[in-house]
Design a protein around this motif. Structure first.
Motif, PDB file in Angstrom:
ATOM      1  N   ASN A   1       0.945   3.138  -8.989  1.00 22.65           N
ATOM      2  CA  ASN A   1      -0.238   3.690  -8.088  1.00 22.65           C
ATOM      3  C   ASN A   1      -1.638   3.292  -8.403  1.00 22.65           C
ATOM      4  O   ASN A   1      -2.073   4.216  -8.836  1.00 22.65           O
TER       5      ASN A   1
ATOM      6  N   SER B   1      -5.320   2.880  -7.311  1.00 19.78           N
ATOM      7  CA  SER B   1      -6.065   1.888  -5.459  1.00 19.78           C
ATOM      8  C   SER B   1      -5.661   1.956  -4.469  1.00 19.78           C
ATOM      9  O   SER B   1      -5.641   1.339  -3.051  1.00 19.78           O
ATOM     10  N   GLY B   2      -4.562   2.875  -4.215  1.00 15.97           N
ATOM     11  CA  GLY B   2      -3.167   3.176  -3.008  1.00 15.97           C
ATOM     12  C   GLY B   2      -2.186   1.443  -2.832  1.00 15.97           C
ATOM     13  O   GLY B   2      -1.872   1.375  -2.183  1.00 15.97           O
ATOM     14  N   THR B   3      -2.354   1.217  -4.199  1.00 13.95           N
ATOM     15  CA  THR B   3      -1.935  -0.130  -4.393  1.00 13.95           C
ATOM     16  C   THR B   3      -0.611  -0.280  -5.228  1.00 13.95           C
ATOM     17  O   THR B   3      -0.992  -0.208  -6.031  1.00 13.95           O
TER      18      THR B   3
ATOM     19  N   TYR C   1       5.386  10.335  -1.356  1.00 16.47           N
ATOM     20  CA  TYR C   1       3.865  10.443  -2.214  1.00 16.47           C
ATOM     21  C   TYR C   1       4.354  11.161  -3.888  1.00 16.47           C
ATOM     22  O   TYR C   1       4.329  10.809  -4.561  1.00 16.47           O
TER      23      TYR C   1
ATOM     24  N   SER D   1       1.027  -0.617   0.126  1.00  9.49           N
ATOM     25  CA  SER D   1       0.163   0.131   0.003  1.00  9.49           C
ATOM     26  C   SER D   1       1.017   1.253  -0.885  1.00  9.49           C
ATOM     27  O   SER D   1       1.949   1.736   0.868  1.00  9.49           O
ATOM     28  N   SER D   2       0.159   2.360  -0.421  1.00  9.58           N
ATOM     29  CA  SER D   2       1.279   3.069  -0.052  1.00  9.58           C
ATOM     30  C   SER D   2       1.459   3.858   0.969  1.00  9.58           C
ATOM     31  O   SER D   2       2.618   4.401   1.038  1.00  9.58           O
ATOM     32  N   ASN D   3       0.469   3.682   1.641  1.00  7.38           N
ATOM     33  CA  ASN D   3       0.823   4.186   3.346  1.00  7.38           C
ATOM     34  C   ASN D   3       2.065   3.164   3.885  1.00  7.38           C
ATOM     35  O   ASN D   3       2.873   3.500   4.738  1.00  7.38           O
TER      36      ASN D   3
END
Length: 119
Positions: free
Chosen positions: A58, A60-62, A44, A24-26
């Motif tokens: 990236n 949907s946040g993946t 980011y 995940s981007s997080n």
């Protein structure tokens, strides 16, 4: 892919992605904070830059790669040979061999690669 060259820090960031994908981007931002001491916004920003270059995506946040680390380095090497030696691999090897004596094992390995390429 518009720009294949990565700076030292971009390369370290790219390695984090390649070593942990998909993530995940997080998660990526947390890893960048741990390994590079980056703020989330920096991670980011660099991720967007590398996605714009066509190396990563990236969705949907993946975060995942569009090309593997090996393919990236192969493309980078091809570009270097094209730009520096007008696309001549023999000219590159000749230039490399004038500065560094290749060991017998290295020469044997190169010979095996040539034979494999001949099929």
């Amino acid at each position: 892919m518009s720009e294949l060259k990565l700076g030292v820090v971009e390369a370290r960031f790219a390695d984090i992605i390649w070593q942990n994908e998909p993530l995940s981007s997080n998660q990526l931002a947390k890893l960048a904070e741990q390994e590079l001491s980056w703020k989330k916004s920096t991670a980011y920003t660099i991720l967007k830059r590398l996605c714009d270059r066509g190396i990563f995506q990236n969705r949907s946040g993946t975060v995942s790669s569009l090309i593997s680390r090996e393919e990236f380095h192969a493309l980078q090497s091809e570009n270097f040979v094209n730009e520096t030696f007008h696309g001549s691999l023999p000219a590159f090897v000749a230039a490399f061999g004038t500065r560094k004596k290749l060991s017998s094992a290295e020469l044997d390995q190169l010979q095996r690669l040539i034979e494999q390429m001949r099929g």
